[in-house]
Design a protein around this motif. Structure first.
Motif, short mmCIF file in Angstrom:
data_model
loop_
_atom_site.label_atom_id
_atom_site.label_comp_id
_atom_site.label_asym_id
_atom_site.label_seq_id
_atom_site.Cartn_x
_atom_site.Cartn_y
_atom_site.Cartn_z
N GLY A 94 0.81 -1.31 -0.08
CA GLY A 94 -0.05 0.12 0.10
C GLY A 94 0.81 1.11 -0.10
N ASP A 95 2.14 0.98 -0.42
CA ASP A 95 2.96 2.45 -0.68
C ASP A 95 2.39 3.51 -1.29
OD1 ASP A 95 5.42 3.92 -1.69
OD2 ASP A 95 6.20 3.07 0.04
N GLY A 100 0.86 5.43 -5.91
CA GLY A 100 0.33 6.73 -6.47
C GLY A 100 1.04 7.51 -7.41
N PHE A 101 2.55 7.40 -7.45
CA PHE A 101 3.27 8.18 -8.09
C PHE A 101 3.94 7.38 -9.36
CE2 PHE A 101 7.55 9.82 -9.48
CZ PHE A 101 7.28 11.03 -9.84
N ILE A 102 4.65 6.29 -8.81
CA ILE A 102 5.21 5.30 -9.79
C ILE A 102 4.35 4.75 -10.72
CG2 ILE A 102 7.07 3.40 -10.13
CD1 ILE A 102 8.48 4.67 -7.84
N GLY A 103 3.29 4.09 -9.98
CA GLY A 103 2.29 3.25 -10.69
C GLY A 103 1.63 4.13 -11.54
N CYS A 109 2.37 5.95 -19.36
CA CYS A 109 3.58 5.70 -20.21
C CYS A 109 3.29 4.51 -21.02
CB CYS A 109 5.06 5.70 -19.56
SG CYS A 109 5.67 6.96 -18.86
N ILE A 110 2.89 3.55 -20.21
CA ILE A 110 2.70 2.07 -21.14
C ILE A 110 1.45 2.33 -22.08
CG2 ILE A 110 1.80 -0.31 -20.63
CD1 ILE A 110 3.25 -0.50 -18.24
N THR A 111 0.45 2.73 -21.65
CA THR A 111 -0.71 3.12 -22.56
C THR A 111 -0.26 4.02 -23.78
OG1 THR A 111 -2.18 3.36 -20.62
CG2 THR A 111 -2.97 4.24 -22.52
N CYS A 171 0.69 17.27 -7.47
CA CYS A 171 -0.54 16.84 -7.25
C CYS A 171 -0.90 15.86 -5.92
CB CYS A 171 -1.29 16.06 -8.44
SG CYS A 171 -1.87 17.29 -9.68
N MET A 172 0.33 15.21 -5.49
CA MET A 172 0.03 14.08 -4.56
C MET A 172 -0.54 14.76 -3.30
SD MET A 172 3.09 11.36 -5.09
CE MET A 172 2.50 10.46 -3.87
N PRO A 173 0.06 15.74 -2.77
CA PRO A 173 -0.38 16.38 -1.60
C PRO A 173 -2.00 16.57 -1.50
CG PRO A 173 1.64 17.50 -1.95
CD PRO A 173 1.37 16.65 -3.20
#
Length: 354
Positions: A94-95, A100-103, A109-111, A171-173
């Motif tokens: 659950g990191d 949230g960021f890398i995933g 990018c893959i899409t 955006c994360m915060p």
């Protein structure tokens, strides 16, 4: 605008004015005068219900069908998507940064590159030859100019790995303040359908008005002109833009809905796949069978003054689709359900001899 219709591969505009007027020429103004605003409002409302309802029904049908097949082939028990998500969530414990960021950036990018690998192969090699007949602007980018392709690639990579990454970190915060989006439990499919409708509305609003703003003389020459170097776009040019434009017209409209709704990260991933796929398809330059029609945005790159939105709802409301609705491209702006190219079904009118 003398060089807009030239035969060069990417049609870089050298002598165009610093901007292109949002209001069309005299002909379209007369048409707008004959068409009451009340009718445009009514049509835009009808179009909203049609598009949003269609997307929701299609998504629900695809989800149910895909779930059934995956469960049958993989032998999964219970809710397939929930079980799959639990594996991902538990594997990364659950990191928030990894998921949230890398995933999120990895999914994007893959899409983007999976779709563009297909279109770039066609644009560079001209193969498979039978798909070339679905080209919207025949003879353009045939093949694509290598120098201009490399220039576009540099801009795209910068936007993708520098600008988008910085925006994601900022955006994360905000996302965490809005609510914990990285949960072990997935939302119900009914709630996801509601969220998708909200996402589509906010993306249409955000993209349409930011896009029209960038066509203002104050912004066009310094920001938006870069994107319009390609009057016959290719899939890669979906994010070939000035960094300011990439943030204003690509990133913010796509993230408005998820932030407002406090959406689950898995829903955000699914939404980003939809947004990126739509953007690449809108710029690909091909009207392929069973793919959504890219005719409207291709027309925007060709003419500059029509089709500013993503769904066409606000274009109908504001009358910025008048020229498009009178064109052959509008006749072709449908889902192609056969193998016959729409350019054959609705051929261009013969040019009048002078």
């Amino acid at each position: 605008m003398a060089s807009l219709m030239s035969g060069d591969s990417c049609h870089v505009v050298e002598d165009e004015p610093c901007c292109h007027p949002i209001v069309d020429d005299n002909e379209s103004t007369e048409i707008e005068a004959k068409e009451p605003k009340k009718n445009r409002v009514k049509q835009s409302i009808h179009k909203s219900f049609f598009i949003l309802g269609g997307v929701i029904i299609i998504f629900a049908a695809i989800r149910n069908t895909l779930t059934w097949h995956l469960q049958k082939c993989w032998g999964a028990s219970g809710d397939f998507w929930q079980a799959l998500w639990v594996k991902v969530f538990d594997y990364f414990e659950g990191d928030a940064f990894i998921i949230g960021f890398i995933g999120t950036n990895l999914v994007a990018c893959i899409t983007f590159w999976a779709l563009n690998a297909f279109f770039l192969f066609m644009d560079i090699t001209g193969r498979p030859a039978f798909l070339r007949r679905y080209k919207i602007q025949e003879g353009k980018n045939d093949p694509v100019s290598r120098p201009q392709l490399m220039k576009a690639l540099k801009v795209v990579l910068f936007n993708q790995f520098v600008v988008t990454s910085m925006y994601s970190l900022l955006c994360m915060p905000i996302v965490q303040w809005r609510g914990d989006c990285i949960l072990r439990e997935l939302p119900t499919v009914h709630w996801v359908l509601v969220e998708l409708a909200v996402f589509l509305i906010f993306e249409e609003i955000g993209f349409y008005y930011s896009h029209r703003m960038l066509h203002h003389p104050m912004f066009y020459k310094h920001i938006h002109k870069l994107h319009h170097e390609w009057t016959s776009p290719i899939g890669l040019t979906a994010i070939y833009a000035h960094p300011v434009e990439h943030v204003l017209s690509s990133l913010i409209p796509a993230t408005l809905g998820p932030i407002i709704m406090g959406s689950h990260i898995a829903t955000i991933w699914m939404w980003f796949v939809m947004v990126i796929s739509s953007a690449v398809n809108a710029h690909c330059g091909y009207h392929l069978p069973f793919f959504p029609s890219p005719e409207a945005h291709d027309f925007h790159h060709l003419k500059f003054t029509n089709c500013f939105g993503t769904l066409g709802i606000l274009d109908r409301l504001h009358g910025t689709d008048i020229l498009f609705r009178k064109s052959k491209q509008y006749d072709r702006h449908i889902l192609l359900t056969s193998l016959t190219p729409l350019s054959s079904t609705f051929p261009d009118s013969p040019k009048r001899s002078k």
